[in-house]
Scaffold this motif. Structure first.
Motif, short mmCIF file in Angstrom:
data_model
loop_
_atom_site.label_atom_id
_atom_site.label_comp_id
_atom_site.label_asym_id
_atom_site.label_seq_id
_atom_site.Cartn_x
_atom_site.Cartn_y
_atom_site.Cartn_z
N ALA A 252 0.83 -1.21 0.00
CA ALA A 252 0.00 0.00 0.00
C ALA A 252 0.86 1.26 0.00
CB ALA A 252 -0.93 0.00 1.21
N LEU A 253 1.91 1.27 0.81
CA LEU A 253 2.81 2.43 0.85
C LEU A 253 3.54 2.61 -0.48
CD1 LEU A 253 4.38 2.18 4.43
CD2 LEU A 253 2.78 3.91 3.61
N SER A 261 4.87 10.42 -6.65
CA SER A 261 6.03 10.82 -7.45
C SER A 261 5.69 11.06 -8.91
CB SER A 261 7.11 9.72 -7.37
OG SER A 261 6.68 8.54 -8.06
N HIS A 262 4.46 10.77 -9.31
CA HIS A 262 4.03 10.89 -10.71
C HIS A 262 3.02 12.03 -10.79
CE1 HIS A 262 2.20 9.93 -14.56
NE2 HIS A 262 3.16 9.04 -14.79
N TYR A 273 2.15 16.52 -5.16
CA TYR A 273 3.18 15.89 -5.98
C TYR A 273 4.52 16.08 -5.27
CZ TYR A 273 6.70 15.65 -9.72
OH TYR A 273 7.82 15.36 -10.46
N ILE A 274 5.19 14.97 -4.96
CA ILE A 274 6.45 15.00 -4.21
C ILE A 274 7.55 14.43 -5.11
CG2 ILE A 274 7.61 14.40 -2.05
CD1 ILE A 274 4.83 13.71 -0.91
N PRO A 275 8.34 15.30 -5.74
CA PRO A 275 9.39 14.82 -6.65
C PRO A 275 10.39 13.90 -5.96
CG PRO A 275 9.08 17.20 -6.83
CD PRO A 275 8.32 16.76 -5.63
N VAL A 323 5.68 9.31 6.70
CA VAL A 323 5.97 10.73 6.96
C VAL A 323 6.55 11.40 5.71
CG1 VAL A 323 7.48 12.31 8.24
CG2 VAL A 323 6.26 10.49 9.45
N ILE A 324 7.46 10.71 5.03
CA ILE A 324 8.11 11.29 3.84
C ILE A 324 7.10 11.62 2.75
CG2 ILE A 324 9.63 10.72 1.90
CD1 ILE A 324 11.43 9.25 3.88
N ILE A 325 6.12 10.73 2.55
CA ILE A 325 5.13 10.97 1.49
C ILE A 325 3.90 11.70 2.03
CG2 ILE A 325 5.89 9.04 0.06
CD1 ILE A 325 3.63 7.37 1.18
N HIS A 326 4.01 12.21 3.24
CA HIS A 326 2.95 13.02 3.86
C HIS A 326 1.62 12.27 3.94
CE1 HIS A 326 5.31 16.84 3.79
NE2 HIS A 326 5.95 16.19 2.83
N LYS A 327 1.71 11.02 4.37
CA LYS A 327 0.51 10.20 4.55
C LYS A 327 0.44 9.64 5.97
CE LYS A 327 -0.76 10.61 0.22
NZ LYS A 327 0.19 11.69 -0.06
#
Length: 424
Positions: A252-253, A261-262, A273-275, A323-327
């Motif tokens: 899921a992550l 990232s897309h 959107y997180i490059p 945390v990195i992907i803000h979820k």
């Protein structure tokens, strides 16, 4: 390493070298290599541990009815998991990526913390292992480091999603800001404009609200890493339980990391959107491969246990990635099993202390963490205690059935977490 080698060879028109620029190719190759390493290294690790007699001692029969059968099974199998993650990631990942560096640091840090706990239990013959305060310090430290790095690193940026009304007023188009920048926003489920800004929570601080928001973000990172790491640790009590749940959560992550990232998918799902988070897909493929490969030996009846070396690391990886992907606010749903395991222990402990002050011995569940509640027999209950849920469940279940049902529950929770992106 191989990524940079083949990107270098690509300029010489080496056939197939361009394949390494595709995230899908590297991700699937990482998954395969991780599976192979865990299967190959796992067998040799188990044999080594048996030769050295580094194994599990008999468990308390009042907690684990099958504990006597597990005596002599090698532990510290988390080393298999860590090696199976790090080797393919180092081979196929882009090591200049700040997110990948943070994931590797988390894996090593918490792996060492768990290793010290297992080492004390086995070689010092202290069943309590590493003192709880040292575990907390270790977990808080890595959470603090991750939060600070995400605050300071110029590469940890995003492009926020914005909704643009159309002329006919019946449709809206989701776009992203033209430039990437630091942001304190995170995804919140079930809300129409589902972004929560930590700085807005601290709006009462006036012109200092952004600084205060970053403090809240760092504290949230510490809380998430510590809570999920401990939740995974509590979930590791039955053959295959934690590894199976972690593999499902990892998938899921991985989906979240890829769509984040897309820019096209991020627009479709109306998320930020997180490059450069595509490198997290590489890491998570290695993570899922390591979990599945470990299940080859850890499924009932287990040939090896992961120990705290594995469980603390697993929880930390999940927490930091979210945390990195803000979820991170989706974790109570996605990691619902870990959450319930931790909550059951808290309820059991606090209720017992409350009634003890009144001179009574009262317990809520037969046993905690909650998975132990389903395998404990009436004959194993403390006759001096009163149980509020003594008749739930009505019969004992075999641990393999409990494990499979927990996996199914996690699959449902993972699916629900994913569809929250469209449920507002």
């Amino acid at each position: 390493m191989l990524y940079y080698l083949f990107r270098f060879l690509e300029q010489f028109d080496i056939p197939g070298a361009h394949m390494w620029s595709y995230i899908s190719f590297r991700a699937l190759l990482t998954l395969i290599i991780s599976l192979i390493i865990s299967a190959w290294f796992g067998e040799r690790f188990i044999k080594f541990m048996k030769r050295r007699n580094i194994s599990e001692t008999a468990r308390d029969a009042s907690i684990d009815p099958f504990g006597e059968k597990k005596k002599g099974v090698p532990t510290m199998g988390g080393i298999i998991i860590i090696v199976s993650i790090l080797v393919p990631v180092l081979l196929l990942g882009r090591m200049r990526n700040i997110y990948l560096i943070l994931m590797i640091a988390t894996t090593i840090w918490l792996g060492f913390l768990g290793f010290m706990d297992d080492y004390i239990k086995i070689f010092k013959h202290d069943k309590e292992g590493l003192k709880g305060k040292y575990k907390i310090v270790g977990q808080v430290s890595i959470g603090f480091i991750v939060g600070i790095v995400l605050y300071l690193s110029p590469d940890a940026v995003m492009r926020e999603n914005i909704t643009v009304p159309q002329q006919n007023l019946t449709e809206k188009v989701v776009k992203h800001e033209p430039t990437a920048h630091k942001s304190l926003k995170t995804t919140i489920p079930f809300i129409k404009n589902h972004n929560l800004d930590y700085s807005e929570l601290m709006s009462f601080c006036g012109k200092y609200k952004t600084a205060a928001g970053w403090i809240v973000f760092v504290l949230m990172t510490i809380l998430v890493v510590t809570a999920v790491s401990n939740g995974a640790n509590l979930n590791d009590g039955m053959d295959g339980m934690c590894a199976g749940n972690a593999a499902i959560i990892g998938v899921a992550l991985g989906i979240f990391a890829y769509v984040s990232s897309h820019i096209g998918y991020a627009s479709y799902f109306d998320i930020m959107y997180i490059p450069h988070t595509e490198e997290l897909v590489i890491f998570l493929c290695a993570f899922v491969g390591a979990m599945i490969g470990f299940l080859w030996y850890n499924a009932f009846p287990a040939q090896v246990f992961m120990g705290d070396t594995g469980s603390l690391t697993i929880g930390g990886i999940i927490g930091v990635c979210a945390v990195i992907i803000h979820k991170e606010l989706l974790l109570p749903i996605l990691c619902g099993i870990f959450f319930v395991e931790s909550l059951s222990v808290i309820i059991q402990t606090q209720m017992f202390k409350y009634y003890k002050r009144k001179g009574q011995r009262v317990r809520v569940f037969r046993a905690t963490p909650i998975h132990d509640n389903f395998r404990k027999l009436d004959s194993q209950l403390d006759p001096t205690s009163r149980y509020l849920f003594k008749n739930w469940p009505e019969r004992q279940f075999h641990e393999s059935k409990i494990t499979i049902r927990f996996w199914i529950t996690t699959i449902i929770l993972a699916a629900l977490t994913i569809i929250t992106l469209k449920m507002r």
